[in-house]
Design a protein around this motif. Structure first.
Motif, short mmCIF file in Angstrom:
data_model
loop_
_atom_site.label_atom_id
_atom_site.label_comp_id
_atom_site.label_asym_id
_atom_site.label_seq_id
_atom_site.Cartn_x
_atom_site.Cartn_y
_atom_site.Cartn_z
N TRP A 206 -77.18 -19.58 -24.67
CA TRP A 206 -75.92 -19.89 -25.35
C TRP A 206 -76.28 -20.51 -26.69
O TRP A 206 -76.39 -21.73 -26.83
CB TRP A 206 -75.03 -20.83 -24.54
CG TRP A 206 -73.66 -20.96 -25.16
CD1 TRP A 206 -73.35 -21.45 -26.39
CD2 TRP A 206 -72.40 -20.56 -24.58
NE1 TRP A 206 -71.99 -21.40 -26.63
CE2 TRP A 206 -71.38 -20.85 -25.53
CE3 TRP A 206 -72.03 -19.99 -23.37
CZ2 TRP A 206 -70.03 -20.60 -25.28
CZ3 TRP A 206 -70.69 -19.74 -23.13
CH2 TRP A 206 -69.71 -20.04 -24.08
N HIS A 245 -73.34 -24.12 -21.69
CA HIS A 245 -74.44 -23.31 -21.16
C HIS A 245 -74.40 -23.17 -19.65
O HIS A 245 -75.10 -22.34 -19.07
CB HIS A 245 -75.76 -23.92 -21.62
CG HIS A 245 -76.96 -23.04 -21.44
ND1 HIS A 245 -76.93 -21.68 -21.66
CD2 HIS A 245 -78.24 -23.34 -21.07
CE1 HIS A 245 -78.14 -21.18 -21.43
NE2 HIS A 245 -78.94 -22.16 -21.07
N ASN A 248 -74.18 -19.54 -18.42
CA ASN A 248 -75.38 -18.71 -18.34
C ASN A 248 -76.32 -19.19 -17.24
O ASN A 248 -76.94 -18.39 -16.54
CB ASN A 248 -76.10 -18.71 -19.69
CG ASN A 248 -75.14 -18.56 -20.85
OD1 ASN A 248 -74.78 -19.57 -21.45
ND2 ASN A 248 -74.70 -17.35 -21.14
N SER A 298 -84.17 -20.95 -20.09
CA SER A 298 -82.79 -21.24 -20.48
C SER A 298 -82.79 -21.90 -21.85
O SER A 298 -83.50 -22.89 -22.07
CB SER A 298 -82.17 -22.17 -19.43
OG SER A 298 -81.09 -22.91 -19.95
N CYS A 300 -80.20 -23.17 -25.22
CA CYS A 300 -78.90 -23.32 -25.89
C CYS A 300 -79.11 -24.17 -27.14
O CYS A 300 -79.94 -25.06 -27.17
CB CYS A 300 -77.85 -23.93 -24.96
SG CYS A 300 -78.22 -25.59 -24.36
#
Length: 439
Positions: A206, A245, A248, A298, A300
């Motif tokens: 994100w 986030h 996701n 991950s 963001c």
């Protein structure tokens, strides 16, 4: 965690997350109780009248159910009035909110919930656990926005209320709307059926330019300023790794069919670091490690002028996957041959569809949705990500779940002080990896 435990965790995930089957796991189970007032009108109370709460109210009113909004509640009168005006312009016949049923203040939710059959919970996320707990206590069906908490005690409160909601057969839908999007449902069903083999890695993003900033006004108390600028304070927002986030991160959990056993990563205030940006970071990059040893990356960030990206990719032993909110779901084998591509035409708006399914079940007297557990655990995944970036430590799931660090103020009132306050220069303290203690 060994492979036996990994298999047990996956089975538990699949058993408890009704989201994975779009609610079908609970389909057809009747719930007991009539609508408030004893007629066939489904009465709705909106708790939190900002943009998302107003949007959710419009989504509810656009379903085929016989709905009336009977109460509005918000901390701020101007937000409530704005929502009422917008709703009245388009749905005056479905809006039955007299002046006596407009509730303002920190206790407004307590006055609105008893009037409804269904409550829409869309305040700042920090209030979500308490509001959800009260709605369940009063036996109401719930639509609540994500994330469902901002700290671990809040997550535990949601999990306890979720258990009670299931006992009472109360439908609960969480606004992780990708679970109600056809492309995600079809794509992930094929992943779980083994189309690309075992998922061994992935990347979820994100990345955007950030959100609004609301300047401080001279007449505001510190409490009002933080409430108006809720996105920049963790007791209200949880940081954007949790507030945005989570979508996701939730997809990573959905694809894996489980939740991480540990998380580590890094983050900072590289761009949005002035007094207008409270205490949150503007970037986070973490690794979610699952019980089978697979790692999902991950990322963001809120950087202006950089490339935006909001989507998910995964790699399996027999192929790879691309998913996005733009209705893309594409699966390939290891040679690049397309295995599945979701047609874009005819996709229902997932923000709308989650309400269509919820109110259809309620209208039919069916108990179909128990989304709160997954909402809580995916929220917890984002919270642990924040704890990892703030501290610079590897945070284990089981250790984090025991945390008693409560971010909420001791007292909720306009003259009360939040726990995080600015210094004489107007700057707020923020986490420093290697120094900040989070557990």
């Amino acid at each position: 965690m060994n492979s036996k435990h990994a298999g047990e965790q996956r089975r538990e995930f699949l058993k408890t997350s009704a989201l994975l089957a779009g609610g079908a796991m609970l389909s057809g189970v009747p719930f007991v109780g009539a609508y408030a007032g004893g007629d066939d009108v489904i009465k709705v109370a909106v708790i939190g009248c900002g943009g998302r709460g107003t949007g959710a109210a419009f989504n509810a009113l656009a379903t085929d159910a016989n709905i009336k909004i009977v109460a509005l509640a918000d901390a701020f009168r101007d937000r409530l009035d704005e929502a009422y005006t917008k709703l009245a312009e388009r749905h005056a016949d479905k809006l039955d909110v007299s002046e006596e049923r407009k509730f303002v203040g920190f206790d407004a939710y307590q006055k609105a919930i008893p009037l409804a059959d269904v409550v829409i919970l869309a305040t700042s996320p920090g209030f979500r656990p308490t509001h959800f707990e009260e709605a369940v206590r009063q036996g109401k069906h719930v639509f609540m926005e994500k994330p469902v908490a901002v700290d671990v005690p809040g997550v535990r409160k949601v999990l306890a209320a979720a258990k009670e909601a299931k006992r009472k057969k109360l439908n609960v839908v969480v606004g992780l709307q990708r679970h109600y999007q056809a492309s995600y449902r079809e794509g992930i069903k094929r992943i779980q059926d083994g189309a690309v083999g075992d998922i061994v890695s992935g990347q979820v993003y994100w990345n955007s330019g950030g959100v609004w900033v609301r300047p401080r006004k001279p007449e505001q108390t510190e409490m009002e300023y933080q409430m108006r600028n809720w996105f920049y304070f963790n007791w209200l927002c949880g940081d954007h790794i949790v507030e945005q986030h989570v979508h996701n991160i939730d997809i990573a959990n959905w694809v894996k069919g489980s939740y991480p056993v540990s998380i580590q990563g890094t983050g900072s205030r590289a761009w949005r670091n002035g007094k207008d940006y409270g205490e949150i970071y503007d970037n986070h990059a973490v690794e979610l490690t699952y019980a089978d040893g697979s790692v999902i990356y991950s990322q963001c960030r809120h950087f202006e002028g950089t490339a935006n990206r909001v989507d998910e990719t995964f790699q399996g032993t027999k192929g790879r996957v691309y998913l996005s909110a733009g209705n893309d779901a594409i699966l390939w084998d290891t040679k690049g041959n397309e295995l599945y591509s979701h047609p874009k035409r005819g996709n229902a708006n997932p923000y709308q569809h989650e309400h269509v399914e919820l109110f259809d079940a309620i209208s039919k007297g069916e108990y179909k949705f128990a989304d709160a557990d997954n909402g809580a655990y995916s929220t917890l995944t984002g919270i642990i990500g924040r704890l990892a970036t703030y501290s610079g430590q590897v945070i284990k799931w089981d250790d984090a779940l025991k945390s008693n660090i409560d971010l909420m103020p001791e007292r909720l009132a306009w003259d009360a002080l939040p726990k995080v306050l600015p210094n004489e220069d107007g700057l707020y303290p923020y986490a420093i990896p290697g120094k900040t203690v989070v557990l």
